[in-house]
Enzyme design. Structure first.
Site, PDB file in Angstrom:
ATOM      1  N   CYS A 281      48.112   9.620   6.698  1.00  0.00           N
ATOM      2  CA  CYS A 281      47.469   9.596   7.770  1.00  0.00           C
ATOM      3  C   CYS A 281      48.718   9.269   8.659  1.00  0.00           C
ATOM      4  CB  CYS A 281      46.551   8.566   8.034  1.00  0.00           C
ATOM      5  SG  CYS A 281      46.984   6.952   7.629  1.00  0.00           S
ATOM      6  N   ILE A 282      48.609   8.642   9.693  1.00  0.00           N
ATOM      7  CA  ILE A 282      49.809   8.311  10.639  1.00  0.00           C
ATOM      8  C   ILE A 282      50.960   7.476   9.943  1.00  0.00           C
ATOM      9  CG2 ILE A 282      50.338   7.615  13.134  1.00  0.00           C
ATOM     10  CD1 ILE A 282      47.547   8.231  13.808  1.00  0.00           C
TER      11      ILE A 282
END
Length: 628
Positions: free
Chosen positions: A407-408
């Site tokens: 994810c980020i």
């Protein structure tokens, strides 16, 4: 704990479809510009239409995104989710009841599609109908589920619509305390990567608003962009935390760092502070103190809730499409209510956080980065292609990875065996923290480089190159070979490699192989790997003159098979330090002509037997050994 591990995968899946929302926010903001002055009078209508259409199809986007996120981008699952949404829209749209697809419905169909794919992707049918087996069965199965689900929703929709609106009223009745509780829980769940789940409920489900066109939208975020004058209370209070509080913590860490490490820490945490201020990505700063001072993180979570309470009581309403950073603040300011107050509030918050964290770091001697050797965060974007194979080794190799997503700010892994993870090596390679959620679910926080790291790791796995991976032969500090105070080793006349400054008098094997030579003084040993590499380990410089003093004691003999971490030689660290030129211990490959490329971990503190300090790619693969 397996349940929590599954939830973190679901939380990551919810984050995937949200990447389209910044586009909608930008279009809506640009539509407010005076396009007439440059001869484009129709541009505002086009931009507004582009923004509105994204929100209109948000349920479809969430269905597709959640399905792909749960299955590692399986196309069959994505197709099934879209078919499911089309069937749902068609059936409910033809009913007398006024039913519209919502983000919640999209998420449900996405989850059904993802679970169905994992359940039926290997389905075997009789040979004459096997064409519909495996992944091809998933869209067909989800179609029937969507049919039944849609029929059920026709009867349940009026009650569910009333329930969502009522739930919004209940949450609103909690007033400032309800907003505080959300802010506190949101920050706590960041630790486990589950904050997207609770945010999804408040941002996309709670509270209803009827637009001028007569459409119902649900959730704080869509209502804010649809023009609801009461929306934004569950987003506004995040701005002071992300734009001011976290950067203030970063500055406190910089100013409390040791003077000799301060330049490096300043560079690293200025980037982290800027990322939090502009984009609202906070984990690189939060994980810098989470593991060394969890009680301070709890205080941070409480303060975050208090900040949200204050903004609520002041009647501030603001929203964002991605996160509460300065970019979203500026873009969406035209839709906010008293949004300008967030700036002075943020300045006060920043001062409070800076003073509090500097005091706490100094008072409780918190070992934040820069106050000890081996900072957990580093600026190393250019090294990602070289570190990825080392990170893969520290995770346990490709054979230990069941699933890998990003994810980020973190790698989200499911591994076969958590025990083989080398936490020290991962931190040495730039990880801010490693979180075990049970059931093989692990998160490794690398900040905003996580996606690039995953891509490079996938390339490493797919290349299937013949590699030899090296562990640390001793506890101490790894240094470049050029820093060894000996012209023969520093000039790489013996071979290429690295060196170590030991802290303990133990030398262990860095590789799997066979002992081919032990010097009479026992200060040096040669190992031949199964790939044919000849590795020389030489304890100290000018230590051959220490013959007869029994400072070195070999615990293996020539011909013995060794594995990484196996003890080779014990030595008297203090006496060798006193009577030798240097304790620097080279680890070199003497037949380095066999090597095509080299990769090194950062030159910093290492543990004895720690994986992923060096790897080499061979010019030709002879098989066997610890290769990938």
């Amino acid at each position: 704990m397996t349940f929590i591990g599954s939830l973190q995968q679901l939380g990551r899946a919810f984050m995937l479809p949200m990447i389209v929302l910044p586009g909608a926010a930008v279009f809506l903001s640009l539509s407010q510009l005076p396009w007439d002055y440059i001869g484009l009078p129709g541009m505002p209508a086009h931009l507004q239409a582009a923004s509105e259409i994204i929100f209109m199809y948000l349920p479809f986007i969430f269905a597709l995104g959640v399905a792909l996120g749960l299955t590692g981008n399986a196309l069959a699952a994505g197709m099934a989710s879209l078919i499911g949404m089309i069937i749902y829209t068609g059936i409910t749209g033809s009913a007398d009841a006024n039913i519209e697809p919502t983000v919640a419905i999209g998420a449900i169909i996405g989850i059904i599609s993802g679970i169905s794919h994992e359940r039926f992707k290997d389905l075997r049918l009789p040979e004459y109908i096997q064409f519909f087996g495996g992944p091809r069965f998933v869209p067909l199965f989800v179609s029937f589920i969507a049919l039944l689900f849609s029929i059920g929703m026709i009867n349940l929709a009026p009650y569910l619509e009333a329930l969502l609106v009522k739930l919004g009223d209940i949450v609103a009745s909690g007033g400032g305390f309800g907003v505080f509780l959300y802010g506190f829980i949101h920050r706590i769940l960041v630790v486990f990567g589950l904050h997207h789940l609770v945010s999804h409920v408040f941002w996309f489900q709670i509270g209803g608003y009827e637009t001028e066109a007569g459409n119902m939208v649900y959730g704080d975020l869509p209502r804010f962009f649809a023009g609801d004058p009461t929306a934004g209370s569950f987003m506004a209070g995040l701005y002071p935390t992300m734009m001011f509080a976290l950067p203030a913590i970063a500055f406190a860490i910089i100013h409390e760092a040791r003077e000799d490490l301060k330049p490096k820490i300043r560079r690293t945490f200025l980037y982290a502070a800027l990322a939090s201020f502009l984009t609202g990505v906070t984990e690189p700063v939060e994980f810098a103190f989470l593991f060394v001072a969890p009680y301070l993180y709890v205080v941070h979570a409480i303060l975050s809730g208090v900040i949200m309470w204050v903004t609520y009581e002041l009647g501030i309403l603001h929203g964002f499409s991605f996160s509460a950073g300065a970019i979203d603040f500026i873009i969406n300011e035209h839709l906010a209510t008293r949004g300008w107050l967030l700036i002075p509030i943020g300045i006060v918050v920043g001062i409070v956080y800076y003073v509090l964290f500097r005091w706490a770091i100094r008072r409780f001697r918190i070992p934040t980065p820069g106050r000890e050797e081996g900072s957990q965060l580093d600026e190393w974007a250019g090294d990602i292609p070289y570190r990825a194979p080392l990170i893969l080794q520290a995770i346990g190799g490709k054979q230990n990875i069941i699933q890998m997503e990003s994810c980020i700010t973190r790698l989200r892994l499911k591994v076969s065996n958590e025990k083989v993870l080398d936490i020290n090596a991962l931190r040495n390679l730039g990880a801010a923290g490693v979180i075990r959620l049970g059931g093989g679910h692990v998160q490794v926080v690398f900040g905003t480089y996580s996606e690039l790291i995953r891509e490079e790791m996938m390339k490493t796995i797919q290349r299937d190159q013949a590699q030899v991976l090296f562990h640390s032969p001793m506890q101490g500090r790894m240094i470049p070979l050029e820093e060894v105070p000996d012209p023969i080793f520093a000039g790489k006349l013996v071979g290429e490699g690295v060196a170590f400054l030991p802290e303990k008098g133990e030398l262990v094997s860095p590789v799997k192989g066979t002992v081919i030579h032990i010097y009479p003084t026992m200060h040096a040993i040669g190992i031949k790997t199964e790939e044919g590499l000849e590795v020389l380990l030489h304890i100290g410089i000018d230590t051959s003159k220490l013959a007869g003093k029994s400072y070195f004691q070999a615990v293996v003999k020539e011909g013995d098979e060794v594995i990484p971490g196996m003890l080779l030689i014990r030595f008297n660290l203090q006496k060798v330090r006193k009577e030798s030129k240097s304790l620097a211990t080279p680890m070199v490959i003497t037949n380095s002509d066999r090597v095509r490329s080299w990769r090194y971990a950062p030159f910093k503190a290492v543990k004895k037997g720690q994986s992923s300090v060096m790897s080499v790619v061979l010019k030709e693969s002879n098989g066997g050994g610890e290769t990938q």
